[in-house]
Design a protein around this motif. Structure first.
Motif, PDB file in Angstrom:
ATOM      1  N   PRO A  23       0.821  -1.213   0.000  1.00 38.21           N
ATOM      2  CA  PRO A  23       0.000   0.000   0.000  1.00 38.21           C
ATOM      3  C   PRO A  23       0.854   1.260   0.000  1.00 38.21           C
ATOM      4  O   PRO A  23       1.933   1.291   0.585  1.00 38.21           O
ATOM      5  CB  PRO A  23      -0.796  -0.114   1.303  1.00 38.21           C
ATOM      6  CG  PRO A  23       0.046  -0.965   2.188  1.00 38.21           C
ATOM      7  CD  PRO A  23       0.811  -1.890   1.298  1.00 38.21           C
ATOM      8  N   ALA A  26      -1.430   6.692   1.589  1.00 32.99           N
ATOM      9  CA  ALA A  26      -2.860   6.912   1.822  1.00 32.99           C
ATOM     10  C   ALA A  26      -3.535   5.605   2.229  1.00 32.99           C
ATOM     11  O   ALA A  26      -4.314   5.561   3.182  1.00 32.99           O
ATOM     12  CB  ALA A  26      -3.515   7.490   0.572  1.00 32.99           C
ATOM     13  N   SER A  27      -3.210   4.519   1.539  1.00 34.47           N
ATOM     14  CA  SER A  27      -3.811   3.228   1.872  1.00 34.47           C
ATOM     15  C   SER A  27      -3.348   2.738   3.239  1.00 34.47           C
ATOM     16  O   SER A  27      -4.118   2.142   3.986  1.00 34.47           O
ATOM     17  CB  SER A  27      -3.455   2.189   0.807  1.00 34.47           C
ATOM     18  OG  SER A  27      -4.042   2.528  -0.419  1.00 34.47           O
ATOM     19  N   GLN A  28      -2.076   2.996   3.572  1.00 31.33           N
ATOM     20  CA  GLN A  28      -1.577   2.569   4.888  1.00 31.33           C
ATOM     21  C   GLN A  28      -2.356   3.236   6.008  1.00 31.33           C
ATOM     22  O   GLN A  28      -2.727   2.593   6.990  1.00 31.33           O
ATOM     23  CB  GLN A  28      -0.099   2.927   5.035  1.00 31.33           C
ATOM     24  CG  GLN A  28       0.814   1.951   4.327  1.00 31.33           C
ATOM     25  CD  GLN A  28       2.269   2.200   4.670  1.00 31.33           C
ATOM     26  OE1 GLN A  28       2.591   2.547   5.796  1.00 31.33           O
ATOM     27  NE2 GLN A  28       3.133   2.025   3.692  1.00 31.33           N
ATOM     28  N   PHE A  30      -5.374   4.425   5.856  1.00 27.18           N
ATOM     29  CA  PHE A  30      -6.724   3.863   5.854  1.00 27.18           C
ATOM     30  C   PHE A  30      -6.737   2.507   6.554  1.00 27.18           C
ATOM     31  O   PHE A  30      -7.607   2.234   7.393  1.00 27.18           O
ATOM     32  CB  PHE A  30      -7.225   3.715   4.408  1.00 27.18           C
ATOM     33  CG  PHE A  30      -8.533   2.998   4.309  1.00 27.18           C
ATOM     34  CD1 PHE A  30      -9.724   3.661   4.548  1.00 27.18           C
ATOM     35  CD2 PHE A  30      -8.573   1.651   3.986  1.00 27.18           C
ATOM     36  CE1 PHE A  30     -10.931   2.993   4.468  1.00 27.18           C
ATOM     37  CE2 PHE A  30      -9.778   0.979   3.906  1.00 27.18           C
ATOM     38  CZ  PHE A  30     -10.953   1.653   4.147  1.00 27.18           C
ATOM     39  N   LEU A  31      -5.765   1.658   6.233  1.00 29.01           N
ATOM     40  CA  LEU A  31      -5.748   0.307   6.797  1.00 29.01           C
ATOM     41  C   LEU A  31      -5.454   0.323   8.299  1.00 29.01           C
ATOM     42  O   LEU A  31      -6.002  -0.467   9.062  1.00 29.01           O
ATOM     43  CB  LEU A  31      -4.727  -0.556   6.048  1.00 29.01           C
ATOM     44  CG  LEU A  31      -5.120  -0.867   4.591  1.00 29.01           C
ATOM     45  CD1 LEU A  31      -3.952  -1.492   3.834  1.00 29.01           C
ATOM     46  CD2 LEU A  31      -6.340  -1.767   4.525  1.00 29.01           C
ATOM     47  N   PRO A  53     -12.062   4.185   0.177  1.00 28.63           N
ATOM     48  CA  PRO A  53     -10.712   4.424   0.707  1.00 28.63           C
ATOM     49  C   PRO A  53      -9.964   5.453  -0.134  1.00 28.63           C
ATOM     50  O   PRO A  53     -10.225   5.569  -1.327  1.00 28.63           O
ATOM     51  CB  PRO A  53     -10.052   3.043   0.604  1.00 28.63           C
ATOM     52  CG  PRO A  53     -10.848   2.255  -0.368  1.00 28.63           C
ATOM     53  CD  PRO A  53     -12.218   2.847  -0.408  1.00 28.63           C
ATOM     54  N   ARG A  55      -6.913   7.329  -2.155  1.00 32.20           N
ATOM     55  CA  ARG A  55      -5.839   6.892  -3.048  1.00 32.20           C
ATOM     56  C   ARG A  55      -4.712   7.917  -3.114  1.00 32.20           C
ATOM     57  O   ARG A  55      -3.757   7.732  -3.860  1.00 32.20           O
ATOM     58  CB  ARG A  55      -6.386   6.654  -4.455  1.00 32.20           C
ATOM     59  CG  ARG A  55      -7.366   5.512  -4.526  1.00 32.20           C
ATOM     60  CD  ARG A  55      -6.669   4.171  -4.351  1.00 32.20           C
ATOM     61  NE  ARG A  55      -7.597   3.060  -4.428  1.00 32.20           N
ATOM     62  CZ  ARG A  55      -7.853   2.231  -3.422  1.00 32.20           C
ATOM     63  NH1 ARG A  55      -7.244   2.380  -2.264  1.00 32.20           N
ATOM     64  NH2 ARG A  55      -8.710   1.253  -3.580  1.00 32.20           N
ATOM     65  N   THR A 141      -7.302  -4.619   7.421  1.00 37.47           N
ATOM     66  CA  THR A 141      -7.918  -5.203   6.231  1.00 37.47           C
ATOM     67  C   THR A 141      -9.386  -4.802   6.116  1.00 37.47           C
ATOM     68  O   THR A 141     -10.082  -4.619   7.130  1.00 37.47           O
ATOM     69  CB  THR A 141      -7.819  -6.748   6.274  1.00 37.47           C
ATOM     70  OG1 THR A 141      -8.644  -7.281   5.242  1.00 37.47           O
ATOM     71  CG2 THR A 141      -8.267  -7.310   7.603  1.00 37.47           C
TER      72      THR A 141
END
Ligand SMILES: [Zn+2]
Length: 165
Positions: A23, A26-28, A30-31, A53, A55, A141
């Motif tokens: 990721p 941004a994804s990190q 979010f996760l 989520p 990006r 996740t």
């Protein structure tokens, strides 16, 4: 050698593909948030749309999105399909519903399963809420959300979500 049965034109064989997903920042974020049962998106500084989520950039404006915005785990079904074909990965009773849901506070829909009511009762505009896995199963996740279930709130009028349909 005889060829009485004709040529073999195809075979059916199981396949399996595994991916390693790395990721971005941004994804990190979010996760890490979803591991704490929080849904965190990012807001575009230009058009104010909130992506969940996130990006890391606004696809409309092409600018970085840095401002974080926490959104609700309640949302509205904006479109859906009734699944009547079994899948190895989804062990739900048929038929079940896969829907596009716009969370309250977000401006983009994402796909999720609907449970908790018969498939023929799911409708566009229906209000739903996430059903989370038990706290001791939470991790970084999307699988933390098992599915969405209907909640006792009036349907949202088409005018309020038509751009997501
Ligand atoms: Zn934008």
């Amino acid at each position: 050698m005889s060829d009485e049965q004709g040529p073999i034109t195809g075979i059916v064989t199981p396949t399996r593909v595994e991916y390693t997903f790395t990721p971005g920042s941004a994804s990190q974020r979010f996760l890490r948030a979803i591991a704490q049962k929080r849904l965190v998106g990012q807001q575009c500084p230009s058009c104010s749309k909130v992506y969940v989520p996130p990006r890391g950039a606004c696809p409309r404006c092409g600018v970085p999105t840095k401002k974080e915005v926490e959104v609700s785990d309640k949302g509205t079904v904006v479109t859906f399909s009734v699944v009547r074909v079994p899948s190895q990965n989804i062990q739900l009773e048929l038929p079940y519903v896969a829907a596009h849901i716009v969370l309250d506070g977000a401006d983009i829909a994402f796909q999720a399963l609907i449970q908790g009511c018969p498939a023929d009762e799911v409708r566009m505009g229906m209000r739903v809420q996430a059903v989370w896995v038990p706290d001791d199963e939470l991790g970084p996740t999307f699988e933390n959300i098992r599915w969405f279930e209907p909640i006792d709130e009036p349907d949202v009028p088409y005018e309020q979500w038509k751009e997501h349909a």
